[in-house]
Design an enzyme around this catalytic site. Structure first.
Site, mmCIF file in Angstrom:
data_model
loop_
_atom_site.group_PDB
_atom_site.id
_atom_site.type_symbol
_atom_site.label_atom_id
_atom_site.label_comp_id
_atom_site.label_asym_id
_atom_site.label_seq_id
_atom_site.Cartn_x
_atom_site.Cartn_y
_atom_site.Cartn_z
ATOM 1 N N GLY A 221 51.025 10.413 51.228
ATOM 2 C CA GLY A 221 49.690 10.757 50.769
ATOM 3 C C GLY A 221 48.678 10.955 51.871
ATOM 4 N N PRO B 293 63.317 10.884 51.855
ATOM 5 C CA PRO B 293 62.774 10.259 50.644
ATOM 6 C C PRO B 293 61.248 10.301 50.589
ATOM 7 C CG PRO B 293 63.456 8.570 52.197
ATOM 8 C CD PRO B 293 63.934 9.879 52.744
ATOM 9 N N GLY C 236 56.973 12.750 55.231
ATOM 10 C CA GLY C 236 55.618 12.201 55.308
ATOM 11 C C GLY C 236 54.692 12.658 54.206
ATOM 12 N N TYR D 98 69.625 14.880 67.782
ATOM 13 C CA TYR D 98 68.271 14.342 67.763
ATOM 14 C C TYR D 98 67.820 14.036 69.192
ATOM 15 C CZ TYR D 98 69.028 13.528 62.728
ATOM 16 O OH TYR D 98 69.304 13.675 61.380
#
Length: 314
Positions: A215, A207, A211, A57
């Site tokens: 919504g 989860p 993004g 990362y």
């Protein structure tokens, strides 16, 4: 903040953790280190005790940022990192890069230096394809690192059930990290029941579907160059999942965001130990953490979720 057992490892983790991929700065669009540090500090203030990072990362940058927040309180935080992708050829015609335990231990020690610690709570194999030479090398390295006391628990980051089984030779596997969400329920078929049966802790990445389940995306959304989601709007599945999100939006309210719904859903599975949504800002972290205290779903909620997400393309 509620806490759960990380499988049979003996480690207790907050059910909401902090996923530190985005703060590496090379895969999720622009991010400022100062904001990333504030986000992690806020997470710890709110009871988060699990931080998940990886050597790849930001080419180590995420680990160096994590080092700054765990300093002086190392024993209060469960740190997970991963090795196996840094410098990997990714070409199936090439020989495996991590084909000997010494290479894995060297990568592990590089992570120790960046994290400025002398042990890792959870160390994951970050290679999600099943190459027997690399699998054996990791298993040997894992056994050595645990025996030396430099690792408390070992795991594999994968969605491949056969790979999970291969890694659990002799009950070696403590933890599995996998992609699981309202929009990707594949893990419910084999891996989650297997982990529950064998006392293997489960760390849920994705989860919020990167993004999507907040919504905030539409058909007009465009992602910057360098963002792993850059090509999403051109993919066939993108509109399908936007439509699913719209159908699920009825589950949100002024008191419960769609993101909280998504996090609560994965936490409802009895095999899950911790979900690790990312957070670039303190505000995002605060919303994620609220999912730990929201009421469970009603029967009507669960029926709607099944009608929208069960049997859909993963």
């Amino acid at each position: 903040m509620e806490h759960r057992a990380l499988g049979k490892s003996g480690i207790q983790v907050s059910e909401i953790g902090f996923g530190a991929w985005a703060i590496g700065g090379d895969a999720w669009g622009p991010v400022e280190d100062t904001a990333s540090l504030r986000a992690m500090e806020r997470a710890l203030e709110l009871g988060v005790n699990f931080i998940d990072t990886a050597d790849v990362y930001g080419n180590g940058h995420s680990e160096t940022l994590v080092a700054q927040v765990i300093k002086n309180r190392r024993d209060q935080i469960v740190v997970a990192t991963k090795g196996g992708l840094m410098g990997h050829h990714r070409d199936p015609n090439q020989d495996p890069v991590y084909d000997r335990p010494e290479k894995i231990i060297s990568a592990f020690e590089d992570s120790l230096r960046r994290l400025e610690t002398d042990y890792i709570d959870v160390y994951f194999d970050h290679i999600w394809w099943n190459n027997p030479r690399e699998t054996e090398a990791f298993l040997t390295a894992f056994a050595q690192l645990k025996q030396e006391g430099r690792v408390r628990a070992v795991g594999v980051s994968t969605g491949d059930f056969a790979y999970v089984q291969a890694f659990n030779q002799g009950g070696m596997l403590d933890v599995v990290q996998l992609d699981y969400s309202l929009l990707n329920r594949k893990a419910e078929t084999h891996i989650l029941p297997y982990c529950q049966q064998h006392g293997i802790g489960v760390v849920v990445r994705g989860p919020l579907r990167m993004g999507m389940l907040t919504g905030k995306f539409t058909a007009e959304t465009r992602f910057p160059e360098g963002d792993v989601r850059h090509d999403w709007p051109q993919e066939d599945w993108y509109q399908t999942q936007l439509d699913q999100v719209e159908q699920l939006r009825v589950l949100s309210s002024p008191h419960r965001s769609l993101g909280e719904v998504a996090l609560r859903f994965v936490l409802n599975h009895p095999a899950v130990s911790v979900a690790i949504p990312g957070g670039k800002t303190p505000e995002q972290v605060e919303q994620n953490v609220r999912a730990s205290t929201r009421p469970l779903f009603t029967e009507d909620d669960l029926q709607l979720i099944e009608s929208v997400t069960a049997g859909k393309p993963k």
